[in-house]
Design a protein around this motif. Structure first.
Motif, PDB file in Angstrom:
ATOM      1  N   ARG A 119      46.880 -43.088  43.900  1.00  0.00           N
ATOM      2  CA  ARG A 119      46.097 -42.806  44.409  1.00  0.00           C
ATOM      3  C   ARG A 119      47.376 -42.697  45.990  1.00  0.00           C
ATOM      4  NH1 ARG A 119      40.635 -42.168  48.479  1.00  0.00           N
ATOM      5  NH2 ARG A 119      41.185 -41.999  50.240  1.00  0.00           N
ATOM      6  N   VAL A 120      47.112 -44.339  46.709  1.00  0.00           N
ATOM      7  CA  VAL A 120      48.245 -45.241  47.194  1.00  0.00           C
ATOM      8  C   VAL A 120      49.849 -45.339  46.655  1.00  0.00           C
ATOM      9  CG1 VAL A 120      46.110 -46.855  48.185  1.00  0.00           C
ATOM     10  CG2 VAL A 120      48.570 -47.558  45.569  1.00  0.00           C
ATOM     11  N   PHE A 121      50.152 -44.877  44.929  1.00  0.00           N
ATOM     12  CA  PHE A 121      51.427 -44.676  44.923  1.00  0.00           C
ATOM     13  C   PHE A 121      51.546 -43.426  45.482  1.00  0.00           C
ATOM     14  CE2 PHE A 121      52.118 -47.989  41.498  1.00  0.00           C
ATOM     15  CZ  PHE A 121      51.828 -48.519  42.238  1.00  0.00           C
ATOM     16  N   SER A 122      50.966 -42.288  45.608  1.00  0.00           N
ATOM     17  CA  SER A 122      51.527 -41.428  45.941  1.00  0.00           C
ATOM     18  C   SER A 122      51.198 -41.020  47.436  1.00  0.00           C
ATOM     19  CB  SER A 122      50.588 -39.900  44.992  1.00  0.00           C
ATOM     20  OG  SER A 122      49.412 -40.457  45.603  1.00  0.00           O
ATOM     21  N   GLU A 123      50.239 -41.446  48.139  1.00  0.00           N
ATOM     22  CA  GLU A 123      50.113 -41.438  48.847  1.00  0.00           C
ATOM     23  C   GLU A 123      51.091 -41.896  50.418  1.00  0.00           C
ATOM     24  OE1 GLU A 123      47.030 -44.083  50.635  1.00  0.00           O
ATOM     25  OE2 GLU A 123      45.424 -41.833  50.736  1.00  0.00           O
TER      26      GLU A 123
ATOM     27  N   PHE B  13      54.818 -61.146  48.464  1.00  0.00           N
ATOM     28  CA  PHE B  13      54.105 -60.051  47.906  1.00  0.00           C
ATOM     29  C   PHE B  13      53.202 -59.356  49.190  1.00  0.00           C
ATOM     30  CE2 PHE B  13      54.433 -61.336  43.551  1.00  0.00           C
ATOM     31  CZ  PHE B  13      55.903 -60.812  43.604  1.00  0.00           C
ATOM     32  N   SER B  14      52.549 -60.752  50.722  1.00  0.00           N
ATOM     33  CA  SER B  14      51.802 -59.754  50.966  1.00  0.00           C
ATOM     34  C   SER B  14      52.103 -59.077  52.540  1.00  0.00           C
ATOM     35  CB  SER B  14      51.187 -61.121  51.733  1.00  0.00           C
ATOM     36  OG  SER B  14      51.766 -62.233  52.378  1.00  0.00           O
TER      37      SER B  14
ATOM     38  N   VAL C 179      60.978 -43.500  45.773  1.00  0.00           N
ATOM     39  CA  VAL C 179      61.096 -44.359  44.884  1.00  0.00           C
ATOM     40  C   VAL C 179      61.224 -46.015  45.355  1.00  0.00           C
ATOM     41  CG1 VAL C 179      60.468 -46.484  42.430  1.00  0.00           C
ATOM     42  CG2 VAL C 179      59.792 -43.665  42.785  1.00  0.00           C
ATOM     43  N   PRO C 180      62.778 -46.154  45.789  1.00  0.00           N
ATOM     44  CA  PRO C 180      63.375 -47.181  46.656  1.00  0.00           C
ATOM     45  C   PRO C 180      62.899 -46.945  48.113  1.00  0.00           C
ATOM     46  CG  PRO C 180      65.063 -45.931  45.462  1.00  0.00           C
ATOM     47  CD  PRO C 180      63.618 -45.197  45.158  1.00  0.00           C
ATOM     48  N   VAL C 181      61.779 -45.733  48.231  1.00  0.00           N
ATOM     49  CA  VAL C 181      61.758 -46.065  49.829  1.00  0.00           C
ATOM     50  C   VAL C 181      60.806 -46.859  49.569  1.00  0.00           C
ATOM     51  CG1 VAL C 181      61.014 -45.359  51.753  1.00  0.00           C
ATOM     52  CG2 VAL C 181      63.671 -44.479  50.622  1.00  0.00           C
ATOM     53  N   ALA C 182      59.613 -47.181  48.896  1.00  0.00           N
ATOM     54  CA  ALA C 182      58.696 -46.835  48.937  1.00  0.00           C
ATOM     55  C   ALA C 182      58.130 -48.291  48.032  1.00  0.00           C
ATOM     56  CB  ALA C 182      57.189 -45.298  48.505  1.00  0.00           C
ATOM     57  N   TRP C 183      59.104 -49.254  47.525  1.00  0.00           N
ATOM     58  CA  TRP C 183      58.982 -50.388  45.637  1.00  0.00           C
ATOM     59  C   TRP C 183      58.331 -50.661  46.946  1.00  0.00           C
ATOM     60  CZ3 TRP C 183      60.107 -54.938  46.010  1.00  0.00           C
ATOM     61  CH2 TRP C 183      61.559 -54.533  46.213  1.00  0.00           C
ATOM     62  N   ARG C 184      58.510 -51.237  47.870  1.00  0.00           N
ATOM     63  CA  ARG C 184      57.998 -52.476  48.466  1.00  0.00           C
ATOM     64  C   ARG C 184      56.447 -52.919  49.271  1.00  0.00           C
ATOM     65  NH1 ARG C 184      59.254 -57.451  49.089  1.00  0.00           N
ATOM     66  NH2 ARG C 184      57.898 -57.497  51.300  1.00  0.00           N
TER      67      ARG C 184
ATOM     68  N   TYR D 219      50.689 -53.059  46.852  1.00  0.00           N
ATOM     69  CA  TYR D 219      49.295 -52.622  46.206  1.00  0.00           C
ATOM     70  C   TYR D 219      49.114 -53.119  45.147  1.00  0.00           C
ATOM     71  CZ  TYR D 219      49.714 -49.231  50.540  1.00  0.00           C
ATOM     72  OH  TYR D 219      49.458 -48.086  51.619  1.00  0.00           O
ATOM     73  N   SER D 220      49.805 -52.866  44.640  1.00  0.00           N
ATOM     74  CA  SER D 220      49.846 -53.834  42.644  1.00  0.00           C
ATOM     75  C   SER D 220      49.220 -55.412  42.484  1.00  0.00           C
ATOM     76  CB  SER D 220      51.450 -53.589  41.947  1.00  0.00           C
ATOM     77  OG  SER D 220      51.460 -52.020  42.080  1.00  0.00           O
ATOM     78  N   PHE D 221      49.983 -56.032  43.725  1.00  0.00           N
ATOM     79  CA  PHE D 221      49.360 -57.226  43.383  1.00  0.00           C
ATOM     80  C   PHE D 221      48.045 -57.339  44.671  1.00  0.00           C
ATOM     81  CE2 PHE D 221      49.609 -61.797  45.064  1.00  0.00           C
ATOM     82  CZ  PHE D 221      50.348 -62.542  43.386  1.00  0.00           C
ATOM     83  N   PHE D 222      47.705 -56.529  45.232  1.00  0.00           N
ATOM     84  CA  PHE D 222      46.285 -56.302  46.157  1.00  0.00           C
ATOM     85  C   PHE D 222      45.785 -56.380  44.907  1.00  0.00           C
ATOM     86  CE2 PHE D 222      47.377 -55.522  50.559  1.00  0.00           C
ATOM     87  CZ  PHE D 222      47.854 -57.115  50.980  1.00  0.00           C
TER      88      PHE D 222
END
Length: 652
Positions: free
Chosen positions: A544-548, A647-648, A575-580, A585-588
């Motif tokens: 959900r947050v990836f696609s958002e 990561f934060s 994906v390169p624009v949103a990867w950060r 989100y992944s670490f959270f």
């Protein structure tokens, strides 16, 4: 949230080569944090499969696999006929309202407390601008304000480090069973989570963005209200809505340890094997969590502020924009008011039971009467460290341990230079097992292993699902591709999006604990069931947050770089624009999954959570306190690693 600059593919040709960009030491830095993160994850993944015992026999052994499949089919057959009798439907509806009111009250209390705590833990608000560099910037004793900020961060670390299930176990001993216990347990945990998120989002705002506010002579609070706060408002709203959804899911299962609502009755019916009733309760739980998900999506769309986005809500006047905001706030406050009324004075009891005022324990808590039940807390302030086993403390006790052969003599058989020998590691581990502190540390490997493997599987699955899950690429791709696909192709793409979104809804709509119950019934208690529960739920949350994050990218960036393939545009541009954002989100999610793995230990996965619950329920409060310290230490260590590797997303 800040994103990477867009990657563009300029096809225009020029006669002169472009001028070289000016030298920038900041731009020439190597992305060491990314490679350090990849190396750390690889090492931890190897450790996750070697430090704990994984039992894959139900998947690899033919007989065990056949038994697991048999249990799966038996479980599914038992759930084919839910109990839809009118009386039990009314019973389930009343429990659903209890769960909803507990989640709303818990979230409301957490938002208020989190804002106050974030004011102190945000460096931009409590400390202000500083020109210090390096270790001096993080040294808490440099200023009283910096020390206060560090103390607030420790408080939020402790609050969020203790899972809501653990808070519920402790609160049951103070105020007893009921929905209020679940609401307060949720409030304590969510306060720590939201305070961390709010403070980091405020600290992530570039100081240059609100320097005009500070230049006018405004103080730090004024800068927050008129500069930092509005700039971070959208992200704050998004994370608050996400945590509210999580609160509803957690409230649906926290009753398993005394929090009331749907969870308590599900646990009760499972113990008696009333699977038809369990099915009905699970359907109500799924309907509640999915409804919260859909309502949250609607609110997000109403709050979209990018006027250039095709799906932004457009209003013709400033009055209508303000009216929409005031209506949203009014509806939210009305829901909060109803929740307090329902839990206290409404018809909150299922059919056949007497209505209760579940808010009365809060009065006892404020008046001090409930604190008489907290005598165990004095013992929890004296955790058992067992220093005598390592030769520290009272000399007579240390000598007695040595005489009994229960002290640690680490290098009795192998010296430090024998680290390359596997036998040395086995001998050292056997010696360390005499120390209770080592057994506590070793029990932390179980939730870490479950969380790490489950999160990585969830990230991989969410990454694959994010393309068909994206509204931009499945529904509105013609806005940046310029194509006019036939109707059947449009239908096929939209069908893919519906299937992907339904998969995500079900994955995150069913709480992790319920997924764990399901997999435990298939594979038995253990790490495998907990890991699979975490992986499936993480897939639903992350997709959900990836696609958002993909859908929030302005379409002009895709239009500039589109080369004829939507999939290529997604992989090479989106994906390169949103990867950060994906990394954050992944670490959270990993940090949340560590707490979830502790909770799953309470319900059958073993490890740290099981040991805490077992010792607490058997009144071994000193040992329980030691395991609780380990639970808190896990979250603090993970948080500090995330700050070190950025990561934060916080640069302060």
């Amino acid at each position: 949230m800040r994103t990477q600059p867009p990657i563009t593919c300029n096809v225009a040709t020029t006669h002169r080569p472009p001028a070289a960009p000016p030298f920038s030491p900041e731009g020439d830095k190597r992305p060491w944090g990314v490679w350090a993160a990849i190396f750390t994850i690889a090492v931890l993944l190897v450790a996750a499969f070697t430090a704990v015992e994984w039992d894959f026999s139900s998947l690899t052994d033919p007989d065990q696999r056949r038994l697991a499949l048999g249990r799966m089919w038996s479980w599914m057959a038992a759930f084919r006929h839910p109990d839809f009798s009118p009386e039990f439907l009314r019973h389930s509806w009343a429990l659903t309202l209890q769960t909803l009111s507990a989640a709303v009250i818990g979230t409301f209390l957490a938002i208020i407390a989190a804002i106050l705590l974030a004011l102190g833990s945000s460096r931009a608000v409590s400390v202000g601008e500083e020109n210090l560099k390096g270790w001096r910037r993080d040294f808490p004793l440099r200023r009283p304000a910096a020390l206060f900020c560090s103390l607030c961060r420790i408080i939020q670390d402790v609050l969020r480090a203790v899972p809501d299930f653990v808070w519920a176990v402790i609160l049951v001993a103070i105020i007893g069973l009921g929905p209020l216990t679940g609401a307060l347990a949720l409030a304590l945990n969510i306060t720590g989570i939201l305070a961390k998120i709010y403070s980091e989002l405020w600290d992530s705002v570039d100081e240059k963005s609100y320097e005009q506010v500070r230049a006018s002579g405004a103080g730090r609070l004024t800068a927050l209200f008129y500069g930092i706060g509005p700039l971070a408002a959208r992200s704050v709203q998004s994370f608050t809505l996400m945590r509210a959804e999580c609160a509803i899911r957690n409230a649906a299962v926290i009753g398993a340890v005394g929090g009331g609502g749907l969870g308590s009755d599900i646990w009760y019916q499972i113990q008696f094997g009333a699977w038809s009733k369990v099915t009905t309760l699970l359907l109500f739980t799924l309907a509640l969590t999915l409804s919260a998900d859909l309502v949250s999506n609607f609110i997000r769309r109403q709050l979209r502020s990018d006027s250039n986005h095709p799906r932004a809500v457009r209003t013709g006047s400033l009055f209508r924009q303000l009216a929409r905001s005031y209506v949203a706030v009014g509806v939210a406050l009305a829901i909060v008011g109803w929740s307090f009324w329902f839990m206290g004075w409404g018809n909150n009891a299922p059919p056949g039971q007497e209505r209760r005022n579940f808010l009365l324990p809060a009065v006892e808590l404020v008046s001090g009467e409930a604190w008489r039940n907290i005598s165990f807390f004095e013992r929890m302030l004296q955790p058992e460290i067992d220093l005598a086993a390592v030769g520290i403390g009272d000399a007579d006790e240390v000598e007695a341990r040595r005489a009994a052969g229960t002290s640690v003599n680490l290098f009795a058989e192998y010296g430090p230079l024998s680290a390359w020998r596997p036998a040395a590691w086995r001998a050292w581990e056997e010696e360390l097992s005499h120390w209770f502190g080592w057994r506590v540390i070793k029990s932390a490997a179980v939730p870490l292993a479950m969380a790490l493997v489950g999160t990585l599987l969830g990230v991989a699955a969410a990454g694959l699902l994010s393309y068909p899950h994206s509204f931009s690429f499945m529904w509105e791709s013609s806005h940046f591709t310029g194509e006019s696909p036939p109707w059947w192709l449009k239908l096929l793409r939209r069908l893919q999006m519906v299937i992907a979104r339904l998969t995500g809804l079900i994955s995150r709509g069913v709480p992790e604990v319920m997924w764990a119950f399901l997999f435990i019934s298939f594979f038995g208690p253990g790490l495998l069931a907990g890991m699979m529960a975490i992986a499936i739920h993480s897939t639903g949350v992350l997709v959900r947050v990836f696609s958002e994050s993909i859908d929030n990218i302005p379409y002009r960036r895709f239009e500039q770089s589109f080369s004829g393939s939507r999939a290529a545009c997604f992989g090479l541009v989106a994906v390169p624009v949103a990867w950060r954002d994906w990394l954050t989100y992944s670490f959270f999610q990993f940090e949340a999954n560590v707490r979830t793995a502790v909770v799953l230990g309470i319900v059958g996965a073993g490890g740290l959570g099981f040991q805490f619950s077992f010792n607490f329920e058997w009144f071994r409060f000193e040992k329980a306190a030691t395991y609780l310290m380990m639970i808190i230490a896990l979250t603090i260590i993970i948080d500090r690693i995330s700050r070190l590797l950025r990561f934060s997303r916080v640069s302060r």
